[in-house]
Design an enzyme around this catalytic site. Structure first.
Site, PDB file in Angstrom:
ATOM      1  CG  ASP A 364     -25.037 -67.437   8.099  1.00  0.00           C
ATOM      2  OD1 ASP A 364     -24.496 -68.244   7.418  1.00  0.00           O
ATOM      3  OD2 ASP A 364     -24.729 -67.274   9.132  1.00  0.00           O
ATOM      4  CG  ASP A 480     -18.597 -71.423   7.979  1.00  0.00           C
ATOM      5  OD1 ASP A 480     -18.087 -72.275   8.715  1.00  0.00           O
ATOM      6  OD2 ASP A 480     -20.094 -71.542   8.148  1.00  0.00           O
ATOM      7  CG  ASP A 548     -22.886 -75.536  12.814  1.00  0.00           C
ATOM      8  OD1 ASP A 548     -22.606 -74.098  12.847  1.00  0.00           O
ATOM      9  OD2 ASP A 548     -22.464 -75.917  11.553  1.00  0.00           O
TER      10      ASP A 548
END
Length: 735
Positions: A364, A480, A548
């Site tokens: 990530d 993202d 999230d």
């Protein structure tokens, strides 16, 4: 002939003579145009003056000829304009209500009148057809082509418009909807959604009253953050899961949207959906075509559940990238390390990936930038070189490490964004969306790059292409998008009112180019959670990140609402340390879609690790049922102590039922049996509890079989309680 027509004739000559003749002509006879799917129909009708309107939308009639009698059954007062039911309402001429299209012609005139000219139908295959209807203005050389793409078996219609002209100068489009629906009923109930970060897809239902209710977004990117562009309309009364007339609508677009829901003075509902025209007047040159995004809708006379299954089948087959393909289970490092990692720590996590039994390790945020290293969210975005301190041997060494451990490797990027503290910002300030005379305002300490600029498009494409070129075994991208657009201004564009539209065109150009070169690489669509979940984007992505918020109790509600519009195979659900529920509960919830983990495997007790390994093995035997099966909501978390949701395969031979305690008050649990759905009443089924924690046994009777008739009409009690807060049942046909 009036003064205006004479003056216009003097200006434009022969062309106008032809157009006036066209305007004076009446259709030889009215034209009826049915738009049919297997169970539903929308019937359009062009009267002798060429006004195209909607006369019916609902369950299909057996006798097609009887559609001609529909209009005569209504006595709702005068239609003073004769276009209240317009299939694409123009403004400035006869319309008294909200228009679908508003223009200023080259000579400054603001009126528009659209008349039916012709229509044609193209059969794509045995299931898919495209109807096109040409509308033209009788005075100006201006036209709109309406498109209706029908998916017969799925009862889904996609609608969009193409707008063009051949006037002497530029025409300004002030509004340019994709679709304009017209519905008749006694009353209308809107189910809409709102939210924020970690609070996605919060439902609200209300009765629509006279006037206009508008659902819209002006955020530029991450457009669904506060209000997504999906909705339901129930007719006459609120639809339930299995009863009632309901229409689902969704705009296939990732930017600013606007959906107007107007109950008119005749008590009819008009739905006008498309790009939000906020700050977006579009100057259309002669010969240029403006194509609107697609608006999709499906109608069900059997409640919300049937509508959602129709839409999910359609999405898997026609829209979601690789909707009938495989998906990768994964381990993500984010909640294990956040920005604090190095090569050795990641190598250990890759080994944990293999130990856990999932397919892929996902690296990530935090792996890039050197002058302004990405050690938090305040710096580095835009500088996509590996951080030499964290990764001295680069991404390639991690890809090799994954390969050596027989797992795949994926990586996080946020290529549309930039931190002011970055080399990219210093070198290319003109690539950043910002008002040059205004103070910068940041969302998550970042700004958005100007994808209206072709150089920026190339830069973003090259980020992805470079990763794959340097690492051919790279197997997954998490894309993202964490910021909205403030101070909207493009240093590249001359006409700033084109900005929001050109940004989205630029984004889709990049995604099309990526998919042309890398058509099958799995990519997750993330936007600080679910801020960009729509079918305009999902045709380029294999899955999306719903939120999230990974608290499993919260996720039950969030995933429940997403499931009305998106199939399980598209929903990325991760097991994390959020929430107070036990590991079993968290894992069971994540199993309801595309399973992933975001935990510290090395710190798991032996029994927890064993449990996860066994669940992953079980999941791989059931994933086809979950991903491709029909989904049935059995017991709503909003109304009951226990939430139950079920998947059944096409042959009605296998299924899985997920049951969760959602009310922790004393005595909460499954006091009554849960009635199953989607089974064959004549078949016999065995139910078995799976996902049992090591060294525990199920209190449910094993080996006993039940008829589908019994399970659907009496039901089965999963015995959910505070001691058994999550129960997963596997269903197998008895052979």
């Amino acid at each position: 002939m009036n003064y205006f027509s004479l003056r216009y004739l003097a200006i434009t000559g022969v062309f106008v003579i032809l157009e006036i003749l066209f305007s004076m002509m009446l259709l030889a006879q009215p034209v009826t145009i049915p738009v049919m799917t297997e169970n539903n129909a929308m019937v359009l009708y062009a009267n002798k003056n060429g006004d195209l309107g909607t006369v019916f939308l609902g369950p299909k009639l057996t006798n097609v000829a009887e559609y001609d009698d529909v209009a005569g059954m209504y006595r709702q007062g005068d239609d003073y304009s004769n276009i209240l039911n317009s299939a694409y309402t123009p403004s400035g001429s006869r319309s008294l209500l909200e228009p679908a299209i508003t223009v200023t012609h080259w000579d400054g005139n603001n009126s528009l009148d659209l008349r039916y000219v012709s229509h044609s139908q193209t059969k794509v295959d045995d299931n898919v057809s495209v109807l096109s209807i040409l509308l033209k203005d009788p005075v100006y050389d201006f036209e709109v082509m309406l498109f209706y793409k029908t998916y017969y078996k799925e009862d889904v219609i996609e609608q969009w418009s193409e707008i063009k002209h051949r006037e002497k100068g530029t025409v300004v489009l002030h509004k340019y909807a994709s679709a304009n629906l017209h519905i008749k009923a006694k009353s209308y109930w809107l189910n809409q959604y709102h939210g924020d970060w970690a609070k996605e897809m919060q439902p609200e239902e209300s009765r629509l009253t006279h006037g206009i209710k508008t659902l819209d977004s002006k955020l530029g990117t991450r457009a669904n953050l506060f209000q997504p562009s999906v909705f339901m309309i129930s007719l006459d009364k609120p639809a339930t899961e299995d009863e009632g007339n309901v229409l689902y609508g969704a705009l296939e677009y990732s930017g600013n949207f606007k959906i107007d829901l107007e109950v008119d003075y005749q008590d009819n509902l008009r739905i006008i959906a498309g790009i939000n025209n906020y700050a977006s007047a579009y100057s259309l040159k002669a010969g240029e075509t403006f194509t609107t995004p697609v608006f999709l809708y499906t109608f069900s006379s059997k409640g919300k559940g049937a509508a959602s299954r129709q839409l999910q089948r359609w999405a898997r087959t026609y829209k979601l990238l690789d909707g009938h393909g495989d998906r990768l289970t994964l381990l993500n490092n984010w909640e294990a390390t956040y920005f604090d990692f190095n090569e050795n720590k990641l190598a250990e996590l890759i080994k944990d990936t293999k130990k856990l039994g999932v397919d892929l390790f996902l690296l990530d945020d935090g792996w890039f930038a050197n002058k302004y290293p990405r050690n938090d969210d305040r710096a580095g975005l835009g500088d996509w070189q590996e951080n030499r301190r964290k990764l001295p041997n680069g991404i390639s060494s991690l890809v090799k490490e994954a390969k050596n451990n027989s797992v795949k490797f994926g990586i996080w990027i946020e290529p549309e964004m930039v931190n002011p503290q970055s080399e990219l910002y210093e070198k290319h300030p003109g690539w950043v969306i910002r008002q040059p005379k205004r103070e910068e305002h940041y969302f998550r300490n970042q700004l958005v790059l100007d994808l209206a600029n072709p150089q920026v498009q190339d830069f973003v494409y090259n980020i992805v292409d470079g990763l794959f070129t340097q690492n051919p075994d790279l197997a997954y991208i998490k894309w993202d998008c964490n910021a909205v657009i403030y101070n909207a201004h493009s240093a590249y564009l001359k006409n700033q009112s084109h900005f929001y539209i050109e940004y989205m065109r630029g984004l889709y150009t990049v995604l099309k180019k990526i998919r042309a070169k890398y058509p099958k690489v799995p990519m997750m669509l993330c936007s600080g959670g679910g801020g960009r979940v729509d079918y305009g984007a999902l045709q380029y992505f294999t899955e999306f990140w719903p939120s999230d918020n990974t608290d499993p109790l919260e996720r039950i509600f969030i995933q429940w609402e997403y499931s009305y519009f998106y199939p399980a195979i598209s929903s990325s659900n991760h097991v994390t340390d959020w929430g107070r529920q036990p590991l079993k509960y968290r894992t069971d919830v994540a199993m309801m879609g595309k399973l992933g983990f975001d935990i510290v495997v090395s710190k798991l007790p032996a029994s927890d690790l064993r449990f996860c390994q066994e669940v992953i093995a079980s999941y791989k035997t059931l994933k086809d049922v979950i991903w491709q099966g029909d989904q049935y909501r059995l017991s709503s978390p909003w109304e009951n102590d226990v939430a139950s949701l079920m998947y059944v395969n096409a042959g009605q031979s296998r299924g899985v039922v997920f049951n969760y305690l959602v009310n922790s008050r004393y005595g909460g649990g499954s006091k009554l049996p849960v009635k199953l759905k989607g089974l064959d009443p004549k078949k016999k089924y065995r139910l078995k509890e799976i996902n049992l924690y090591p060294d525990t046994t199920s209190p449910l009777e094993s080996g006993k079989s039940y008829s589908g008739d019994f399970l659907m009409n009496v039901g089965f009690n999963p015995q959910v309680s505070s001691a058994r807060s999550s129960v997963v049942l596997q269903i197998e046909e008895e052979v």
